[in-house]
Design an enzyme around this catalytic site. Structure first.
Site, PDB file in Angstrom:
ATOM      1  CB  CYS A  16      25.521 -16.829 100.880  1.00  0.00           C
ATOM      2  SG  CYS A  16      25.029 -17.943 102.221  1.00  0.00           S
ATOM      3  N   GLY A  37      12.698  -9.266 104.604  1.00  0.00           N
ATOM      4  CA  GLY A  37      13.225 -10.579 104.932  1.00  0.00           C
ATOM      5  C   GLY A  37      12.745 -11.139 106.248  1.00  0.00           C
ATOM      6  CB  SER A  65      16.360 -14.692  98.079  1.00  0.00           C
ATOM      7  OG  SER A  65      16.813 -16.017  97.932  1.00  0.00           O
ATOM      8  CE  LYS A  78      20.508 -10.874  99.494  1.00  0.00           C
ATOM      9  NZ  LYS A  78      19.534 -11.933  99.836  1.00  0.00           N
ATOM     10  CB  ILE A 113      19.996 -21.766 105.995  1.00  0.00           C
ATOM     11  CG1 ILE A 113      19.096 -21.018 107.009  1.00  0.00           C
ATOM     12  CG2 ILE A 113      19.218 -22.882 105.301  1.00  0.00           C
ATOM     13  CD1 ILE A 113      18.599 -21.867 108.143  1.00  0.00           C
ATOM     14  N   GLY A 137      17.586  -8.607 110.352  1.00  0.00           N
ATOM     15  CA  GLY A 137      16.596  -8.008 111.220  1.00  0.00           C
ATOM     16  C   GLY A 137      16.861  -6.533 111.468  1.00  0.00           C
ATOM     17  CB  ALA A 144      19.882 -19.388  97.136  1.00  0.00           C
TER      18      ALA A 144
END
Length: 309
Positions: free
Chosen positions: A130, A265, A21, A165, A71, A217, A46
């Site tokens: 998040c 991702g 996501s 999550k 974001i 990453g 999301a």
């Protein structure tokens, strides 16, 4: 025999490869490159009850071995997702995992209740981790009691299994995972991004307008592997592992740690074909390692009874 098929609560996956996501949108851009039906599933972006425009720019910064993003859960809102994005995804033969977010518990409950009714949504992913929003997000994922309460409330209204999550930005991720399991979660997804920062050399100010952002990453893969390894031994619900996956070898490493499926991702931004490439390469890697089925790899790093042929 499909050597890659994985069965999880609510999810019958033809393979364990799932775009994560936030790195795949709702799949529209990637559908220009390949048939999304080759994927195991998609974790869509999301969704909040109302549209969100996200944080001010700049909100992305490159780092060695990864990237920072802030974001801020930008998305078109529940109504648009239900009326446009999810119906568009029905053309593909794959179960959808809907990522649910909000500023307060009532927001999560409202979104979960409606989005779980969509015919192609087979599971929810509760985004309680998040790090890039002022309210909600990680605030729900750092306290075991709060995380458990939210999980329980969403489970009461959801028509599909609920995965939660987990945030790596905690002192004891095992404690939080066990609390969420005890609250009725059907599975876990982990890990979300690590909180980080970059500074501009000329101004000495943070590069991101939000000041901090989530690091993703390859740089975070060792952290993710360690946390999956710890949590998988402490809970009896499946884990979808994520964090820096770029290759078929990375997938096997997550399975060894205890994951039952994986989410890819940041690598999607570098190579839009990364997911189908991994899917194509996995059978040969299983041959090389001596496994008939990918499930034989699950938890191999700590299951003493697990042996290759």
């Amino acid at each position: 025999m499909n050597r890659l098929q994985v069965e999880l609560p609510g999810l019958s996956l033809k393979n364990p490869i799932i775009p994560a996501s936030g790195c795949f949108g709702f799949g529209r851009e990637y559908a220009q490159f390949y048939d999304l039906s080759v994927l195991g599933s998609i974790m869509i972006k999301a969704t909040t009850e109302q549209p969100r425009y996200g944080n001010p720019t700049p909100r992305v910064a490159e780092t060695p071995g990864g990237m920072l993003n802030a974001i801020g859960l930008q998305n078109p809102g529940l109504e648009k997702v239900m009326n446009s994005e999810l119906p568009w995804l029905e053309q593909f033969d794959l179960p959808i995992i809907a990522n649910v977010a909000g500023s307060q518990a009532e927001d999560y409950v409202a979104v979960a209740k409606e989005i779980s009714k969509a015919p192609n949504v087979h599971a929810l992913e509760l985004n309680i981790s998040c790090p890039n929003v002022k309210t909600g997000g990680i605030a729900f994922g750092t306290n075991p009691e709060i995380a458990a309460d939210l999980t329980k409330r969403v489970k009461e209204v959801s028509e599909v299994p609920v995965y939660v999550k987990l945030s790596p930005n905690v002192a004891n991720i095992v404690e939080i995972a066990k609390a969420i399991e005890n609250a009725g979660a059907d599975g876990l997804t982990m890990i979300n991004t690590l909180l980080g920062m970059r500074l501009d050399l000329k101004t000495a100010k943070p590069i991101l307008a939000n000041r901090t952002g989530g690091l993703s990453g390859p740089a975070i893969k060792p952290v993710a592997i360690r946390m999956v390894h710890e949590v998988s031994q402490a809970v009896n619900i499946p884990i979808i592992g994520m964090g820096g996956i770029e290759t078929a070898e990375d997938v096997i490493e997550f399975f060894y740690a205890g994951a039952s499926a994986v989410a890819v991702g940041t690598a999607n931004f570098i190579d839009p074909f990364v997911c189908p490439t991994i899917i194509e390469e996995l059978p040969a890697l299983l041959d090389e390692l001596g496994f008939d089925h990918i499930s034989e790899c699950q938890g191999r790093s700590w299951k003493q009874t697990c042996h290759s042929r």
